[in-house]
Design a protein around this motif. Sequence first.
Motif, mmCIF file in Angstrom:
data_model
loop_
_atom_site.group_PDB
_atom_site.id
_atom_site.type_symbol
_atom_site.label_atom_id
_atom_site.label_comp_id
_atom_site.label_asym_id
_atom_site.label_seq_id
_atom_site.Cartn_x
_atom_site.Cartn_y
_atom_site.Cartn_z
ATOM 1 N N ASP A 43 0.819 -1.209 0.000
ATOM 2 C CA ASP A 43 0.000 0.000 0.000
ATOM 3 C C ASP A 43 0.855 1.261 0.000
ATOM 4 O O ASP A 43 0.517 2.247 -0.673
ATOM 5 N N ARG A 44 1.967 1.243 0.714
ATOM 6 C CA ARG A 44 2.873 2.405 0.702
ATOM 7 C C ARG A 44 3.468 2.612 -0.683
ATOM 8 O O ARG A 44 3.614 3.744 -1.157
ATOM 9 N N ARG A 45 3.821 1.513 -1.344
ATOM 10 C CA ARG A 45 4.402 1.615 -2.685
ATOM 11 C C ARG A 45 3.372 2.142 -3.681
ATOM 12 O O ARG A 45 3.696 2.995 -4.524
ATOM 13 N N LYS A 46 2.142 1.672 -3.592
ATOM 14 C CA LYS A 46 1.089 2.168 -4.483
ATOM 15 C C LYS A 46 0.853 3.658 -4.265
ATOM 16 O O LYS A 46 0.659 4.409 -5.226
ATOM 17 N N LYS A 47 0.873 4.093 -3.018
ATOM 18 C CA LYS A 47 0.673 5.509 -2.719
ATOM 19 C C LYS A 47 1.840 6.353 -3.246
ATOM 20 O O LYS A 47 1.632 7.440 -3.790
ATOM 21 N N ALA A 48 3.060 5.833 -3.125
ATOM 22 C CA ALA A 48 4.218 6.573 -3.624
ATOM 23 C C ALA A 48 4.164 6.723 -5.142
ATOM 24 O O ALA A 48 4.460 7.798 -5.681
ATOM 25 N N TYR A 49 3.778 5.655 -5.851
ATOM 26 C CA TYR A 49 3.639 5.743 -7.308
ATOM 27 C C TYR A 49 2.531 6.720 -7.688
ATOM 28 O O TYR A 49 2.681 7.510 -8.621
ATOM 29 N N ALA A 50 1.405 6.671 -6.973
ATOM 30 C CA ALA A 50 0.301 7.581 -7.282
ATOM 31 C C ALA A 50 0.715 9.027 -7.044
ATOM 32 O O ALA A 50 0.391 9.911 -7.852
ATOM 33 N N ASP A 51 1.443 9.296 -5.970
ATOM 34 C CA ASP A 51 1.911 10.655 -5.686
ATOM 35 C C ASP A 51 2.898 11.136 -6.747
ATOM 36 O O ASP A 51 2.885 12.304 -7.152
#
Length: 75
Positions: A43-51
Amino acid sequence: MSSSVLPKPQMRGLLARRLGIHIVGAFIVALGVAASCKFGVADRRKKAYADFYRNYDFMKDFEEMRKAGIFQSAK
């Protein structure tokens, strides 16, 4: 001297009983590891990519790479 009789150890069904306990424990540990991996990493990785891609300008990046001479076919 009093002779006390030692109780006989349980031998029948010992492996099956221990195996059942260990399977339940292994299942609980596996669920914990999977949940921590999902919430802690994925979930942290998905959020970082989205940001990152929310404000990413690919044309600006392309122009900078073209001016630096990375691409030979695009001048």
